[in-house]
Design a protein around this motif. Structure first.
Motif, mmCIF file in Angstrom:
data_model
loop_
_atom_site.group_PDB
_atom_site.id
_atom_site.type_symbol
_atom_site.label_atom_id
_atom_site.label_comp_id
_atom_site.label_asym_id
_atom_site.label_seq_id
_atom_site.Cartn_x
_atom_site.Cartn_y
_atom_site.Cartn_z
ATOM 1 N N LEU A 107 -6.105 1.113 -6.519
ATOM 2 C CA LEU A 107 -5.242 2.151 -5.960
ATOM 3 C C LEU A 107 -4.126 2.518 -6.937
ATOM 4 O O LEU A 107 -3.763 3.686 -7.064
ATOM 5 N N LEU A 109 0.831 -1.198 0.000
ATOM 6 C CA LEU A 109 0.000 0.000 0.000
ATOM 7 C C LEU A 109 0.864 1.245 0.000
ATOM 8 O O LEU A 109 0.605 2.198 -0.727
ATOM 9 N N THR A 119 -5.772 -3.175 -4.557
ATOM 10 C CA THR A 119 -4.427 -2.733 -4.922
ATOM 11 C C THR A 119 -4.403 -2.251 -6.367
ATOM 12 O O THR A 119 -3.799 -1.216 -6.673
ATOM 13 N N THR A 175 -8.169 4.154 1.440
ATOM 14 C CA THR A 175 -8.563 2.818 1.006
ATOM 15 C C THR A 175 -9.525 2.242 2.035
ATOM 16 O O THR A 175 -9.494 2.631 3.203
ATOM 17 N N THR A 234 2.095 1.881 -3.417
ATOM 18 C CA THR A 234 1.061 2.185 -4.396
ATOM 19 C C THR A 234 0.519 3.594 -4.246
ATOM 20 O O THR A 234 0.346 4.310 -5.219
ATOM 21 N N VAL A 235 0.235 3.994 -3.013
ATOM 22 C CA VAL A 235 -0.347 5.309 -2.749
ATOM 23 C C VAL A 235 0.783 6.284 -2.464
ATOM 24 O O VAL A 235 1.515 6.121 -1.496
ATOM 25 N N TYR A 283 -9.293 -3.686 3.126
ATOM 26 C CA TYR A 283 -8.037 -4.006 2.454
ATOM 27 C C TYR A 283 -7.122 -4.823 3.353
ATOM 28 O O TYR A 283 -6.426 -5.724 2.898
#
Length: 130
Positions: free
Chosen positions: A82, A5, A79, A64, A8-9, A68
């Protein structure tokens, strides 16, 4: 999952949030103890039992659903979503996507083919010894 995460973010400029930034935001939202070291331990698997409030704060920070962290069946889909949202935060990607909205299916196919060809060429350039 937390480590994925965090990769990704990202910020709009593409850089990652530091453990301290995330921990500070979580402290402020929960009022509970939440250190950068604790977040690092969660990200690396050295700690694996965060409280519900900590998970809610992390979910809020990373925008999110809290599911998750719990639902292994939904995590890959979340995922992917995102990653798409992160890509769309990039002005260049967003511009291309918006321009492609009115293209015909054949036009979209051509754009996909061009993107694939460019991606392959760039991957070849990044390979050692190329």
């Amino acid at each position: 999952m937390l480590s994925r995460l965090g990769w990704t973010v990202r910020r709009p400029d593409g850089s990652a949030f530091s453990n301290e930034e995330v921990a500070r935001a979580c402290r402020e939202s929960t009022g509970e103890s939440f250190s950068a070291t604790y977040l690092w331990q969660l990200r690396t698997g050295r700690r694996d039992n965060p409280t519900k409030r900590h998970l809610e704060a992390l979910a809020a920070f990373f925008q999110t659903p809290v599911a998750y962290f719990f639902d292994d069946a939904d995590s890959p889909q979340i995922t992917q979503e995102l990653a798409l949202l992160a890509a769309l935060r990039d002005a260049g990607v967003r511009d291309v996507a918006l321009r492609a909205v009115n293209l015909s299916p054949d036009g979209l196919g051509t754009v996909r083919d061009l993107i694939d060809a460019i991606a392959r060429r760039e991957a070849e350039r990044r390979r050692p010894g190329s």
